[in-house]
Design an enzyme around this catalytic site. Structure first.
Site, PDB file in Angstrom:
ATOM      1  N   HIS A  15      -6.727 115.176  45.505  1.00 35.41           N
ATOM      2  CA  HIS A  15      -5.791 114.242  45.805  1.00 35.41           C
ATOM      3  C   HIS A  15      -6.359 113.586  43.766  1.00 35.41           C
ATOM      4  CE1 HIS A  15      -7.501 113.701  49.576  1.00 35.41           C
ATOM      5  NE2 HIS A  15      -6.857 112.694  49.996  1.00 35.41           N
ATOM      6  N   LYS A  18      -5.663  99.444  52.752  1.00 31.11           N
ATOM      7  CA  LYS A  18      -3.504  99.221  52.281  1.00 31.11           C
ATOM      8  C   LYS A  18      -2.970  98.337  53.376  1.00 31.11           C
ATOM      9  CE  LYS A  18      -0.066 102.281  52.129  1.00 31.11           C
ATOM     10  NZ  LYS A  18       0.816 102.424  52.715  1.00 31.11           N
TER      11      LYS A  18
END
Length: 882
Positions: free
Chosen positions: A134, A546
């Site tokens: 990532h 999120k």
């Protein structure tokens, strides 16, 4: 040897010998060397950086050297912190014994009266750290290698055996490495390719983990005090996974060819280490058959290993050397049909040594190779495959259209579901011409074919499960099984493991029902429970954050685990959870021991998987001592959880309170992100759009290229709020939730929250990490970033919401924790943050000016180097990007 040391002022001081450096604290020593390099390379920077009061950093290209110097200082201080942590561990072990080390095997064994149960749990616990690429690590392999040499040089300085001349040479070598760090480009000029990322991930194995793992196993065996023969020792199980080269979710750069190269690189890396280990063992075990003869049975076992290899022609009368050389020849020529055959040969050699009462030689030279083979096989890592459900469903639709020649059913319809199940049950599928498919579809089918080939090869664990991100229905999972059949997997007993990834709040809540519906498909149940394995389910912390904010996200992940365990236990199945955690609090990051301890009772079975992402990898695995301590912590924490919380048992009153708080938190968070103009505020008050130019990963910032909050990846979402010091992904909604909850029966409910704070590991972790994030938040700096928002009304309204919630959250944290100021309970944390505060303030203010200037000019001209450096500098000081 003497070296001229220039002060930060413009006057010149007398010559200072290197040996004087040794008399200072470790931090002072390292920063002194850093200053020497600055004086030589950028004397104007050396004079300016530590002036009091601090002056603003220069603008434009003039800031490059300053930012580079500040970033280097952050990195060097982190190396010092790591060394001092390891020094403290060694001091504790020396003074009080290994059982005094927190989260050590020895401490855990000492605290458990039932040694037999502890041994059984320890031997059956599997921890699977999973390396991912990532884009949260800004440091290149070259820079990491320099850091490691600096680390080793400083550690060498700690010994007392050096003469003054030798010490001066060591100091000079460290200074040379810091000088090299200055001259080495920290930022990547080109975006790393997947092959670059594969090399980056594997370097942690060749340099660190290959050496560390056998020692970790030995620590547990020693803690239990096993004196039993070879196979009775207590060895925990580590199984390293990786997504690097296998994660194609939204990354078009990862193809089947890349995955094939990743598998080959892992095989080459581990084969080279076998050659080295076996050669070293053979050079040591110069045991003569004439002096120490083996029994007929053991002699024949070793001769069987040597037969039909070139090893027979060397080292006559030294059968152990011949056997080890024969094993090496077979490994180098890929002659073993299965990794179990390699392990069997090593066991024969080990048993032969024990038969000669040479157990110490076996323990020192052969047992580590056997343990190594169990962990790393012929693969180094188990390479997982990940793809998004949008892609898999799209490919399946194209296949049906190609086979039938007409428009297939729409995804989500009853016809789609019926056809999925009909084809999964069919004995044969219609002929498929792959060449008539799109490139995306051909590549996915080629990928499944590659997985099938590897699973039937010498090391089936070289390839891991197929992880389906954004799993939203049982049909999504069934589509993967059907695609595997089109690629040649068997209908009756499919070897493919499919792992759903539940990421959003809605998907986490629906997870139990999705899994039960999927298991109604006969081939699905046979696939998921192959060879008695537990069903693996991955839980996402990032997208759920999120989606619902910090408190709500963590609670929904918590609840999903309990409900999944209960639902699947009802149909006689066990679950293994794979926790998709990142480095920051907003993405599930937390102290590993506390994070594992806070998992719901009964949800950690024999195995737990945890992602190790980006900068977390270099934090945990950059050096051997730190890596060994971290792996021991992971294993001991998992064992401890199984000992203390074997079955599901929750306090209903606590559960009701947490559920209410999570819901209230989500309401407050949703009001913010759905507020008019919020997306404009986010994009303009942060460097999220400029982030794409910081080339820290091969993967795009958005999954499918859309310019929306839903499609934005969680990493840039967290990165942006970190850069502008809002950090709202780690605290927003907490204050409103607590305040609203206390608005009714406040005394009674406050008493309950205080009780939960003292007894609930989950709630305590939430409060603690929220408090730390609030301490790192800087609304003065945040308000300066807000000046970048073009619409005054939007700026003032959104910023006012953030400020109000911040003040409320601070007040509620203090109320629950019973403290007068933030982070009083974490003095080391406060000290750590304050150490970087002065530098950070200057970099933030510079970044704001750089963003304003960049947005006045044409974005197509590219982002300036100082702006990219400012992002890197802030990330380095805070310790994470996303």
């Amino acid at each position: 040897m003497n070296t001229v040391v220039m002060p930060l002022a413009k006057t010149v001081t007398p010559v200072v010998p290197n040996s004087c450096v040794a008399e200072k604290t470790l931090t002072d020593q390292v920063l002194e060397l850093w200053r020497r390099v600055l004086v030589r390379r950028a004397p104007h920077v050396a004079c300016e950086l530590e002036t009091i009061p601090a002056r603003p950093l220069p603008a434009g290209d003039d800031s490059i050297a300053y930012l580079q110097a500040l970033n280097m200082r952050s990195q060097l201080l982190r190396i010092v912190d790591e060394i001092e942590t390891m020094r403290l561990r060694r001091t504790i072990e020396t003074d009080s014994g290994r059982a005094s080390l927190a989260q050590s095997f020895a401490q855990l064994a000492l605290s458990n009266d039932n040694r037999e149960m502890f041994t059984e749990l320890a031997a059956s616990t599997v921890v699977s750290p999973t390396l991912t690429a990532h884009p949260t690590e800004t440091k290149r392999v070259t820079v990491l290698e320099i850091h490691r040499r600096i680390y080793r040089g400083i550690v060498a300085l700690e010994t007392d055996r050096w003469t003054p001349r030798e010490r001066d040479n060591l100091v000079d070598s460290i200074e040379c490495e810091i000088d090299l760090l200055w001259s080495t480009g920290e930022l990547r000029i080109d975006r790393p390719t997947p092959d670059d990322e594969i090399a980056w991930g594997l370097h942690f194995f060749s340099d660190i983990l290959f050496d560390v793992v056998p020692g970790v196993f030995d620590s547990l065996d020693s803690a239990i005090g096993s004196e039993k023969f070879v196979y009775s020792e207590c060895v925990p199980k580590l199984c390293f996974h990786s997504w690097i080269g296998g994660d194609r979710d939204g990354n078009p750069n990862v193809t089947t060819a890349v995955t094939r190269r990743a598998l080959a690189c892992g095989h080459q890396k581990v084969s080279a280490r076998y050659s080295r280990m076996l050669s070293e063992a053979a050079s040591r075990l110069s045991i003569s058959n004439r002096i120490t003869p083996l029994s007929a049975e053991q002699n024949q076992a070793l001769k069987n290993i040597v037969s039909d290899t070139s090893a027979l022609s060397r080292n006559a009368n030294e059968l152990f050397r011949q056997a080890l050389s024969a094993v090496r020849v077979r490994v180098e020529s890929d002659s073993y049909l299965h990794v179990s055959d390699l392990i069997s040969d090593i066991e024969h050699i080990e048993n032969a040594l024990h038969s000669l009462e040479a157990g110490n030689l076996a323990k020192r030279y052969i047992r580590p190779i056997r343990w190594f083979a169990h962990v790393f096989g012929f693969r180094t890592v188990t390479l997982d495959i990940r793809q998004n459900s949008t892609v898999t469903n799209s490919v399946l639709k194209e296949i049906w259209q190609n086979v039938e020649g007409d428009q297939p059913y729409d995804y989500g319809s009853e016809g789609w579901s019926a056809r999925l199940r009909q084809e999964l049950a069919a004995e044969k599928l219609a002929f498929l011409d792959r060449q008539s498919l799109s490139e995306q579809s051909r590549d996915l089918l080629d990928l499944f074919s590659l997985m099938r080939t590897v699973i039937s090869g010498a090391d089936p664990q070289a390839v891991g499960p197929f992880i389906l991100s954004m799993t939203q229905s049982a049909d999504d999972l069934a589509a993967v099984l059907l695609l595997a059949r089109y690629a040649g997997f068997d209908r009756e007993v499919p070897e493919l493991a499919v792992v759903p990834l539940f990421e959003t709040i809605g998907d986490l809540r629906a997870a139990p029902d999705i899994m039960l519906r999927f298991l109604q498909i006969p081939s699905a149940r046979r696939c998921l429970t192959r060879q008695g394995r537990a069903i693996e389910i991955m839980l996402g912390y990032s997208d759920s954050n999120k989606d619902g904010g910090y408190f709500c996200s963590n609670w929904e992940v918590h609840c999903a685990q309990s409900k999944l365990v209960s639902a699947l236990a009802g149909v006689g199945l066990d679950v293994t959870f794979f926790h998709g955690r990142g480095g920051s609090v907003s993405r599930g990051g937390a102290p590993a021991h506390r994070a594992i301890a806070a998992q719901p009772p009964g949800t950690i079975g024999k195995r737990i998987r945890i992602t190790e992402q980006g900068e977390v990898l270099s934090t945990h695995y950059a050096n051997r001592g730190t890596a060994a301590a971290h792996l021991e912590l992971l294993l001991s924490s998992a064992i401890e959880h199984r000992m203390k919380k074997p079955v599901r048992h929750l306090d209903p009153e606590h559960e009701d309170a947490l559920s209410a708080l999570a819901g209230l938190s989500q309401i407050a968070y949703s009001e913010l992100i759905n507020a008019e103009g919020f997306l404009d505020y986010f994009q303009q008050a942060s460097p999220v759009e400029e982030l794409a130019s910081l080339k820290i990963g091969s993967r795009p910032a958005r999954r499918f290229g859309a310019n929306s909050l839903d499609d934005l990846r969680a990493i840039p979402w967290v990165f942006a709020w970190t850069q502008n010091r809002h950090l709202l992904t780690g605290w927003y909604g907490f204050g409103s939730a607590i305040n609203s909850y206390l608005s009714i029966r406040s005394d009674q409910r406050l008493s309950l929250l205080h009780h939960m704070f003292g007894s609930s590991e989950f709630f305590r972790l939430i409060v603690d990490e929220t408090e730390k994030t609030l301490y790192q938040t800087n609304l003065e700096i945040a308000s300066q970033y807000a000046t970048l928002v073009e619409c005054t009304e939007t700026r003032l309204r959104i910023l006012a919401m953030v400020q109000k919630e911040y003040e409320l959250s601070v007040a509620m944290v203090k109320l629950i924790a019973g403290t007068d100021s933030l982070a009083d309970r974490f003095p080391d944390f406060r000290t750590h943050i304050s150490r970087y505060a002065r530098d950070l303030d200057r970099v933030h203010l510079l970044q704001i000016d750089l963003l304003r200037d960049a947005r006045k000019t044409n974005r197509q001209a590219g982002i300036s180097m100082p702006l990219l450096q400012s992002m890197n500098c802030i990330s380095s000081a805070l310790g994470w990007t996303g």
